[in-house]
Structures are given as C-alpha cells and as structure tokens.
Scaffold this motif. Structure first.
Motif, PDB file in Angstrom:
ATOM      1  N   LEU A 278       0.833  -1.205   0.000  1.00  0.00           N
ATOM      2  CA  LEU A 278       0.000   0.000   0.000  1.00  0.00           C
ATOM      3  C   LEU A 278       0.861   1.245   0.000  1.00  0.00           C
ATOM      4  N   ASP A 279       1.914   1.254   0.815  1.00  0.00           N
ATOM      5  CA  ASP A 279       2.731   2.457   0.932  1.00  0.00           C
ATOM      6  C   ASP A 279       3.432   2.787  -0.378  1.00  0.00           C
ATOM      7  N   ALA A 280       3.834   1.777  -1.129  1.00  0.00           N
ATOM      8  CA  ALA A 280       4.494   2.021  -2.408  1.00  0.00           C
ATOM      9  C   ALA A 280       3.551   2.747  -3.363  1.00  0.00           C
ATOM     10  N   LEU A 281       2.296   2.321  -3.405  1.00  0.00           N
ATOM     11  CA  LEU A 281       1.326   2.950  -4.295  1.00  0.00           C
ATOM     12  C   LEU A 281       0.953   4.362  -3.825  1.00  0.00           C
ATOM     13  N   LEU A 282       0.839   4.543  -2.510  1.00  0.00           N
ATOM     14  CA  LEU A 282       0.509   5.866  -1.983  1.00  0.00           C
ATOM     15  C   LEU A 282       1.663   6.839  -2.186  1.00  0.00           C
ATOM     16  N   GLY A 283       2.886   6.347  -2.036  1.00  0.00           N
ATOM     17  CA  GLY A 283       4.046   7.193  -2.240  1.00  0.00           C
ATOM     18  C   GLY A 283       4.157   7.688  -3.671  1.00  0.00           C
ATOM     19  N   GLN A 284       3.768   6.846  -4.617  1.00  0.00           N
ATOM     20  CA  GLN A 284       3.796   7.247  -6.026  1.00  0.00           C
ATOM     21  C   GLN A 284       2.869   8.425  -6.294  1.00  0.00           C
ATOM     22  N   ARG A 285       1.825   8.541  -5.503  1.00  0.00           N
ATOM     23  CA  ARG A 285       0.830   9.594  -5.684  1.00  0.00           C
ATOM     24  C   ARG A 285       1.006  10.735  -4.690  1.00  0.00           C
ATOM     25  N   SER A 286       2.112  10.705  -3.946  1.00  0.00           N
ATOM     26  CA  SER A 286       2.453  11.777  -2.984  1.00  0.00           C
ATOM     27  C   SER A 286       1.357  11.979  -1.945  1.00  0.00           C
ATOM     28  N   ALA A 287       0.730  10.886  -1.523  1.00  0.00           N
ATOM     29  CA  ALA A 287      -0.317  10.960  -0.502  1.00  0.00           C
ATOM     30  C   ALA A 287       0.307  10.794   0.880  1.00  0.00           C
ATOM     31  N   LEU A 288       0.071  11.742   1.768  1.00  0.00           N
ATOM     32  CA  LEU A 288       0.521  11.587   3.148  1.00  0.00           C
ATOM     33  C   LEU A 288      -0.256  10.457   3.799  1.00  0.00           C
ATOM     34  N   ARG A 289       0.420   9.683   4.662  1.00  0.00           N
ATOM     35  CA  ARG A 289      -0.251   8.572   5.329  1.00  0.00           C
ATOM     36  C   ARG A 289       0.391   8.327   6.691  1.00  0.00           C
ATOM     37  N   HIS A 290      -0.448   7.992   7.640  1.00  0.00           N
ATOM     38  CA  HIS A 290      -0.019   7.611   8.983  1.00  0.00           C
ATOM     39  C   HIS A 290      -0.592   6.243   9.275  1.00  0.00           C
ATOM     40  N   TYR A 291       0.286   5.322   9.688  1.00  0.00           N
ATOM     41  CA  TYR A 291      -0.161   3.974  10.040  1.00  0.00           C
ATOM     42  C   TYR A 291      -0.286   3.900  11.558  1.00  0.00           C
TER      43      TYR A 291
END
Length: 357
Positions: A278-291
């Motif tokens: 999931l993080d790889a795909l979110l990083g490609q789209r420059s989406a901030l994320r907190h797990y």
C-alpha cells in the motif's frame, strides 16, 4: 429538524420516507449536505443522564459533545481510553459510534466497541429499541451495541448510549525514532509489538526521505524514565518527548491537523504485512499517510480523485471509509461485510427509511 427530546424524535420519524442524521459535523464526508431533505440535527439531544464514577460507567444522550464527556470524566480522574478522535472539532458520542472511530489508545486498551455497554435507538417506525445494559457484566439479549458501531446511521437514530471508562493515566512519554527506510521501521514496529513494555500507542509515519516511529508509554511518572531507557536500548536510538511537546504531538494525531487542505481523509483497516504494498502505491501519488494502532490501521490524506484510491484499495483487497472531505460515496475498495449488513438492514429498517451509505 432539531428534536429537543426523544419523544419528539419518535413522532417525527414516521412522517418522512427518507432520513439522514447529523451530529457535530466533525466528519464532513459522512455528514448530510446542507441542502438535503429529511436531515435530523441530533444536537438537541445532548447531556449526561447518569454518571457513577465508582462504577466507572456513564449514560448520556447521543448528541452530547465528546468534549463535555471528557471534561466531566476528568473531574473524577477518569477517561475514555480508546482516545476518540476529533474531540476538538465537535465530535459527538453518537457520531463517533456510528462512524466506528477510535484513536491511538486503541493499541493498548481496545477500540470503541470494547467500551460501549448499551444503546437505545429510534427505529424506522419511531419505536425505541434497547440493547445491552448499564453494567460492565451484562450478557442479556442480542448484541445490538456492537452492530451500531460503524453502522453510519443506517439502522436507526442513536439517542442514548452507555460506556464504561477507566482511571486516567497519570503521565505519558513518547520515544520518537527515525529510520532510513520503511522496511527498517516496520521491523522495529513488529519487534515492539512482541515486547512486554505495555506500550500505549504505536504509530508509523512515512516521510519523503525517512520514516518515523512514535512509541507512547503511560503510567506513574517516576517509572517512565527507566522504561524509556529500556525502549531506547532496544531500538538503539530515539528522542524522548514529554510534557506539552508530547501532548501536542498526539493532539495533532487525534485532530488530523497533519492533513493538508483540500485532501480527503480516508480510514483503511489493514495489517502490518500489507503496509509495504500500500505504501508504495501511496508514495507514487504523494499521498501523506499515517499507520496507526501498530500499523493495523491507515489514515490516508488523499490529494486526488477518490476513484483512483478506490482502484488501489480494491487491487489490494482493502476497504476504506472517507472521513473528511466531500463525497456521495464514502465507502471505497472491497466490501467484505456487505451480506451481513444487508441482513441487519432488512431486520432493523426494511423500509430503508434511514437510507444506505
């Protein structure tokens, strides 16, 4: 419409073919729009009905702001240990239950559903339905309180709720550690999840060039220094935070103040093993994320079209719920509970008066 009593709400319900509920408006993606018809404002049903500090339980109307609850509990050294989010934004008891939201404290003590003892709601015919009770040990009847958690107002209008509470933790301290890669941070996170250190909260925060872990401890103030030292020794490094700095850090997490303007906030249940993909795909789209909750939950600040995130989650067989933003379809990804939800809906609201989300 803003009923001022439960009886008034009961009379109102049968007069409308479709109804939507609005609490404090803190979860904009789940709140009905200002122009919608048949919207019931629940703010008129607010107040604590019964509070027994010695029994560690309280009963309140569902429209009661969580801030009022927290202040009252604090007078007796008690609190809701699942750390309900968006308290400062006006979140209410009913809205928190309906959206099923818990905060960072869920890691140590469990989520909202573990503290909800009883509910009373108004069904599609305007009748009062009660489930659960007002005592901690209660096994009578069907477990309606659990069904109302995360129901998004589809089964009825919550009017009264009963919770159990805990003694307030005396002091907190947090160790913040930084890693060069997500893999290194995840390895430490998994190790921490197996330790006997009684961790109160465990968050993973990927960045553009590094990754941080937030490890929160709680308890008697004179024990925290030693426990932080043990934690730092285990991880090999880390910066200790306490006092106002520590409080402000977790307050920002609870209020999602890290989410940039214009982004949607999406909640995604998951497991630590699912983080890398999931993080790889979110990083490609420059989406901030907190797990959060030991990487068993992702909070995603999504900057683009929701259809794209829906495709990402579906591809990974994950489900999502939009919490903040504007959308007519807050559910994303796969729907593993759809059949059960449909059966409950048919039993509690066969006329679909409360609508579907």
């Amino acid at each position: 419409m803003r009923p001022g009593s439960i009886a008034e709400l009961q009379k109102l319900v049968p007069n409308y073919p479709r109804l939507r509920l609005r609490g404090g408006g803190s979860k904009s993606a789940l709140a009905p729009g200002a122009g919608e018809q048949g919207v019931i404002e629940m703010g008129g049903l607010a107040g604590i009905l019964e509070y027994q500090p010695q029994e560690f339980t309280f009963t309140a109307l569902a429209g009661t702001p969580l801030e009022l609850i927290e202040n009252k509990l604090a007078e007796n050294g008690q609190y809701l240990p699942f750390d309900p989010p968006l308290v400062g934004s006006g979140a209410t008891l009913g809205g928190t239950i309906a959206s099923g939201l818990s905060g960072a404290g869920r890691y140590r003590y469990g989520g909202l559903r573990d503290f909800l003892l009883g509910v009373t709601f108004v069904d599609a015919q305007g009748r009062l339905v009660r489930g659960g009770g007002k005592v901690v040990k209660n096994a009578a009847g069907f477990d309606l309180p659990k069904l109302m958690v995360g129901s998004l107002g589809q089964y009825g209008a919550l009017v009264e709720v009963c919770f159990k509470v805990f003694p307030r933790t005396a002091s907190y301290a947090t160790l913040r550690t930084e890693y060069a890669t997500l893999a290194e941070a995840l390895e430490s996170l998994v190790r921490l999840s197996l330790t006997p250190l009684e961790i109160y909260a465990l968050e993973l925060l990927p960045g553009s060039g590094d990754c941080r872990l937030l490890v929160r401890l709680g308890g008697a103030e004179d024990t925290l220094v030693e426990r932080l030292d043990r934690l730092r020794e285990m991880l090999g490094h880390g910066q200790a935070l306490d006092g106002s700095d520590e409080h402000n850090l977790w307050q920002a997490e609870s209020e999602f103040s890290w989410v940039p303007a214009g982004c949607m906030l999406v909640k995604v249940p998951m497991t630590p093993r699912q983080v890398p993909a999931l993080d790889a795909l979110l990083g490609q789209r420059s989406a901030l994320r907190h797990y959060s909750v030991g990487a068993n939950l992702a909070w995603i600040a999504w900057p683009g079209e929701l259809a794209e995130l829906d495709q990402v989650l579906t591809r990974l067989e994950l489900s999502g719920l939009v919490i903040l933003g504007e959308t007519d379809a807050p559910r994303l990804g796969v729907r593993t509970d759809k059949n059960l939800e449909r059966r409950v809906k048919q039993a509690l609201d066969p006329q679909n008066r409360w609508g579907e989300v």
